[in-house]
Design a protein around this motif. Structure first.
Motif, PDB file in Angstrom:
ATOM      1  N   LYS A  61      -1.504  12.200   5.738  1.00  0.00           N
ATOM      2  CA  LYS A  61      -2.756  11.511   5.398  1.00  0.00           C
ATOM      3  C   LYS A  61      -2.715  10.062   5.860  1.00  0.00           C
ATOM      4  CE  LYS A  61      -5.933  10.909   1.495  1.00  0.00           C
ATOM      5  NZ  LYS A  61      -6.237   9.472   1.683  1.00  0.00           N
ATOM      6  N   LYS A  62      -1.617   9.378   5.557  1.00  0.00           N
ATOM      7  CA  LYS A  62      -1.478   7.977   5.963  1.00  0.00           C
ATOM      8  C   LYS A  62      -1.434   7.848   7.487  1.00  0.00           C
ATOM      9  CE  LYS A  62      -1.212   6.169   1.837  1.00  0.00           C
ATOM     10  NZ  LYS A  62      -2.270   5.245   1.326  1.00  0.00           N
ATOM     11  N   GLU A 110      -4.930   8.435   8.971  1.00  0.00           N
ATOM     12  CA  GLU A 110      -5.796   7.285   8.691  1.00  0.00           C
ATOM     13  C   GLU A 110      -5.475   6.118   9.621  1.00  0.00           C
ATOM     14  OE1 GLU A 110      -5.175   6.428   4.596  1.00  0.00           O
ATOM     15  OE2 GLU A 110      -6.619   7.927   3.878  1.00  0.00           O
ATOM     16  N   SER A 111      -4.197   5.833   9.797  1.00  0.00           N
ATOM     17  CA  SER A 111      -3.776   4.727  10.653  1.00  0.00           C
ATOM     18  C   SER A 111      -4.156   4.978  12.108  1.00  0.00           C
ATOM     19  CB  SER A 111      -2.262   4.510  10.546  1.00  0.00           C
ATOM     20  OG  SER A 111      -1.890   4.190   9.230  1.00  0.00           O
TER      21      SER A 111
END
Length: 208
Positions: free
Chosen positions: A5-6, A9-10
């Motif tokens: 997820k991170k 997103e990045s």
């Protein structure tokens, strides 16, 4: 997974700032990348576990028998990503470390494989409320699963000839896992898997 997820997103944020993608489609890109990262991270991690604990052959058979079949067949989904990860890793550890010690003959394997294959194809595909598969696409999915499981059966024949009954047990329990997941999915999402039945029940409740 939190990592995927991170990471998604990045990556999407960087691509949007660089004008490499249309920001109006950022959510769609992020969802797609997150799903891709989930698959990659999970399979890379279990391959590393399999390598470290001398279970690489079991892990490869696990991935081959379970992942593509589950993706094509459909089934229940965990409510949270954390729960999904917990279930996925628990099933992997149980099947790869415990199932190979279960004694099974090649005759029993093929006697169980035939009805399990039939049921997986019959139940497929399992609709999800957020992803309804049209009947035409559903028939194609059934054909694809049947072809794929035919290939798994051929692999099973090869393993039986070479005396690798331990790997046959892994295949068998992977397919049982898919079948159970399909059954749970059809129960949980019965409104979209049995629309006529659900509509009838809803109508009956409304008239009471």
């Amino acid at each position: 997974m939190i990592i995927s997820k991170k990471a998604s997103e990045s990556l999407v944020s960087c691509l949007c700032h660089a004008d490499a993608i249309d920001s109006s489609y950022a959510a769609a890109y992020q969802f797609t990348l997150e799903q891709l990262f989930d698959i990659l991270i999970f399979h890379m991690s279990i391959l590393i576990i399999g390598l470290l604990f001398h279970r690489l052959s079991y892990t490869c058979v696990y991935i081959l028998a379970l992942t593509p079949t589950k993706m094509m067949a459909g089934g229940a989904h965990a409510k949270t990503r954390g729960l999904c990860s917990l279930i996925s890793y628990s099933l992997f550890l149980m099947i790869v470390f415990l199932c190979p010690i279960i004694p099974i003959s090649t005759t029993v394997f093929f006697l169980l494989l035939i009805p399990i294959t039939f049921l997986i194809v019959a139940f497929a595909p399992v609709n999800h409320p957020n992803k309804i598969i049209d009947p035409h696409q559903g028939k194609k999915r059934k054909r694809h699963i049947l072809i794929y499981l035919s290939g798994i059966t051929i692999i099973g024949v090869g393993l039986a000839i070479t005396g690798r009954c331990d790997l046959l047990v892994v295949i068998l329990f992977c397919l049982i896992t898919v079948l159970i997941n399909q059954a749970i999915g059809r129960i949980l999402y019965r409104e979209v898997n049995y629309p006529l039945f659900s509509h009838k029940n809803t109508k009956q409740r409304n008239t009471q």
